[in-house]
Motif scaffolding. Structure first.
Motif, PDB file in Angstrom:
ATOM      1  N   ILE A  93      60.724 -49.324 -20.510  1.00  0.00           N
ATOM      2  CA  ILE A  93      59.873 -49.505 -21.706  1.00  0.00           C
ATOM      3  C   ILE A  93      59.687 -48.172 -22.415  1.00  0.00           C
ATOM      4  O   ILE A  93      59.540 -47.131 -21.782  1.00  0.00           O
ATOM      5  CB  ILE A  93      58.476 -50.052 -21.310  1.00  0.00           C
ATOM      6  CG1 ILE A  93      58.572 -51.437 -20.697  1.00  0.00           C
ATOM      7  CG2 ILE A  93      57.511 -50.057 -22.491  1.00  0.00           C
ATOM      8  CD1 ILE A  93      58.961 -52.540 -21.660  1.00  0.00           C
ATOM      9  N   GLU A  94      59.677 -48.225 -23.751  1.00  0.00           N
ATOM     10  CA  GLU A  94      59.344 -47.052 -24.555  1.00  0.00           C
ATOM     11  C   GLU A  94      58.242 -47.442 -25.529  1.00  0.00           C
ATOM     12  O   GLU A  94      58.339 -48.462 -26.213  1.00  0.00           O
ATOM     13  CB  GLU A  94      60.582 -46.557 -25.317  1.00  0.00           C
ATOM     14  CG  GLU A  94      60.307 -45.287 -26.117  1.00  0.00           C
ATOM     15  CD  GLU A  94      61.567 -44.672 -26.696  1.00  0.00           C
ATOM     16  OE1 GLU A  94      62.437 -44.241 -25.912  1.00  0.00           O
ATOM     17  OE2 GLU A  94      61.666 -44.640 -27.935  1.00  0.00           O
ATOM     18  N   ILE A  95      57.182 -46.637 -25.566  1.00  0.00           N
ATOM     19  CA  ILE A  95      56.069 -46.867 -26.486  1.00  0.00           C
ATOM     20  C   ILE A  95      56.047 -45.715 -27.475  1.00  0.00           C
ATOM     21  O   ILE A  95      55.902 -44.550 -27.093  1.00  0.00           O
ATOM     22  CB  ILE A  95      54.727 -46.958 -25.734  1.00  0.00           C
ATOM     23  CG1 ILE A  95      54.774 -48.103 -24.723  1.00  0.00           C
ATOM     24  CG2 ILE A  95      53.574 -47.121 -26.718  1.00  0.00           C
ATOM     25  CD1 ILE A  95      53.624 -48.130 -23.749  1.00  0.00           C
ATOM     26  N   ASP A  96      56.230 -46.033 -28.758  1.00  0.00           N
ATOM     27  CA  ASP A  96      56.254 -45.038 -29.836  1.00  0.00           C
ATOM     28  C   ASP A  96      54.942 -45.086 -30.599  1.00  0.00           C
ATOM     29  O   ASP A  96      54.411 -46.174 -30.849  1.00  0.00           O
ATOM     30  CB  ASP A  96      57.370 -45.346 -30.838  1.00  0.00           C
ATOM     31  CG  ASP A  96      58.756 -45.347 -30.233  1.00  0.00           C
ATOM     32  OD1 ASP A  96      58.920 -44.790 -29.143  1.00  0.00           O
ATOM     33  OD2 ASP A  96      59.668 -45.898 -30.859  1.00  0.00           O
ATOM     34  N   VAL A  97      54.469 -43.912 -31.014  1.00  0.00           N
ATOM     35  CA  VAL A  97      53.315 -43.830 -31.899  1.00  0.00           C
ATOM     36  C   VAL A  97      53.761 -43.055 -33.130  1.00  0.00           C
ATOM     37  O   VAL A  97      54.125 -41.884 -33.045  1.00  0.00           O
ATOM     38  CB  VAL A  97      52.114 -43.138 -31.219  1.00  0.00           C
ATOM     39  CG1 VAL A  97      50.944 -43.041 -32.190  1.00  0.00           C
ATOM     40  CG2 VAL A  97      51.709 -43.860 -29.949  1.00  0.00           C
ATOM     41  N   PHE A  98      53.766 -43.745 -34.282  1.00  0.00           N
ATOM     42  CA  PHE A  98      54.179 -43.152 -35.554  1.00  0.00           C
ATOM     43  C   PHE A  98      53.118 -43.477 -36.584  1.00  0.00           C
ATOM     44  O   PHE A  98      52.813 -44.651 -36.827  1.00  0.00           O
ATOM     45  CB  PHE A  98      55.548 -43.708 -35.985  1.00  0.00           C
ATOM     46  CG  PHE A  98      56.031 -43.186 -37.305  1.00  0.00           C
ATOM     47  CD1 PHE A  98      56.473 -41.886 -37.430  1.00  0.00           C
ATOM     48  CD2 PHE A  98      56.024 -44.006 -38.430  1.00  0.00           C
ATOM     49  CE1 PHE A  98      56.923 -41.394 -38.652  1.00  0.00           C
ATOM     50  CE2 PHE A  98      56.475 -43.528 -39.654  1.00  0.00           C
ATOM     51  CZ  PHE A  98      56.922 -42.221 -39.763  1.00  0.00           C
ATOM     52  N   GLU A  99      52.525 -42.434 -37.160  1.00  0.00           N
ATOM     53  CA  GLU A  99      51.461 -42.575 -38.161  1.00  0.00           C
ATOM     54  C   GLU A  99      50.349 -43.492 -37.660  1.00  0.00           C
ATOM     55  O   GLU A  99      49.854 -44.360 -38.374  1.00  0.00           O
ATOM     56  CB  GLU A  99      52.034 -43.055 -39.488  1.00  0.00           C
ATOM     57  CG  GLU A  99      52.970 -42.042 -40.117  1.00  0.00           C
ATOM     58  CD  GLU A  99      53.460 -42.427 -41.498  1.00  0.00           C
ATOM     59  OE1 GLU A  99      53.527 -43.634 -41.809  1.00  0.00           O
ATOM     60  OE2 GLU A  99      53.767 -41.503 -42.262  1.00  0.00           O
ATOM     61  N   GLY A 100      49.981 -43.307 -36.389  1.00  0.00           N
ATOM     62  CA  GLY A 100      48.870 -44.056 -35.812  1.00  0.00           C
ATOM     63  C   GLY A 100      49.205 -45.471 -35.373  1.00  0.00           C
ATOM     64  O   GLY A 100      48.344 -46.169 -34.851  1.00  0.00           O
ATOM     65  N   LYS A 101      50.431 -45.909 -35.568  1.00  0.00           N
ATOM     66  CA  LYS A 101      50.827 -47.270 -35.190  1.00  0.00           C
ATOM     67  C   LYS A 101      51.718 -47.222 -33.950  1.00  0.00           C
ATOM     68  O   LYS A 101      52.640 -46.419 -33.871  1.00  0.00           O
ATOM     69  CB  LYS A 101      51.568 -47.953 -36.333  1.00  0.00           C
ATOM     70  CG  LYS A 101      50.716 -48.129 -37.562  1.00  0.00           C
ATOM     71  CD  LYS A 101      51.521 -48.707 -38.700  1.00  0.00           C
ATOM     72  CE  LYS A 101      50.667 -48.720 -39.961  1.00  0.00           C
ATOM     73  NZ  LYS A 101      51.449 -48.980 -41.149  1.00  0.00           N
ATOM     74  N   LYS A 102      51.432 -48.139 -33.005  1.00  0.00           N
ATOM     75  CA  LYS A 102      52.209 -48.216 -31.771  1.00  0.00           C
ATOM     76  C   LYS A 102      53.257 -49.315 -31.869  1.00  0.00           C
ATOM     77  O   LYS A 102      53.001 -50.380 -32.409  1.00  0.00           O
ATOM     78  CB  LYS A 102      51.314 -48.542 -30.584  1.00  0.00           C
ATOM     79  CG  LYS A 102      50.573 -47.386 -30.029  1.00  0.00           C
ATOM     80  CD  LYS A 102      49.855 -47.793 -28.755  1.00  0.00           C
ATOM     81  CE  LYS A 102      49.133 -46.603 -28.177  1.00  0.00           C
ATOM     82  NZ  LYS A 102      48.459 -46.943 -26.917  1.00  0.00           N
TER      83      LYS A 102
END
Length: 125
Positions: free
Chosen positions: A54-63
């Protein structure tokens, strides 16, 4: 003329025998990373945490969460688990090209798209 040819051969020999770039991908299979890219002239950062699957990304406050499927030690495919549109349904192929102690340079593209992009991710934990 022969000195120039000899010098050229010597330089080519040195270049050909130089060590290939480091590619120790295993140390980057899991961990916390940061990736920065320029979008419309503005530098944008993504923080992501990756386990084996699993990969969890956080970009501009969105997951966003994606599944990770490793092809080999240096290549994997990301598939968004909750796509919000057609573009997010496309899987992303990532290939690690080189590594250092704290970062890796990679090439990525949406599967089916011939355009490839490059980036560098830094391990932060």
């Amino acid at each position: 003329m022969s000195k120039a040819l000899l010098s050229l051969c010597f330089i080519l020999l040195l270049v050909a025998c130089s060590a290939p770039p480091e590619r120790n991908c295993i140390r980057f299979k899991t961990g916390d990373f940061e990736f920065a890219t320029e979008i419309n002239g503005e530098l944008k950062k993504t923080i992501f945490q990756r386990s084996e699957t699993i990969e969890i990304d956080v970009f501009e406050g969105k997951k966003d969460t994606a599944s990770v499927r490793w092809i080999n030690d240096c290549e994997y495919v990301l598939k968004n688990l909750n796509p919000k549109n057609k573009a997010e349904e496309k899987s992303i192929h990532i290939k690690i090209l080189t590594t250092t102690d704290s970062s890796y340079t990679f090439e990525y593209n949406a599967i089916g798209d011939t355009r490839k992009f490059k980036g560098t991710a830094f391990k932060i934990h």
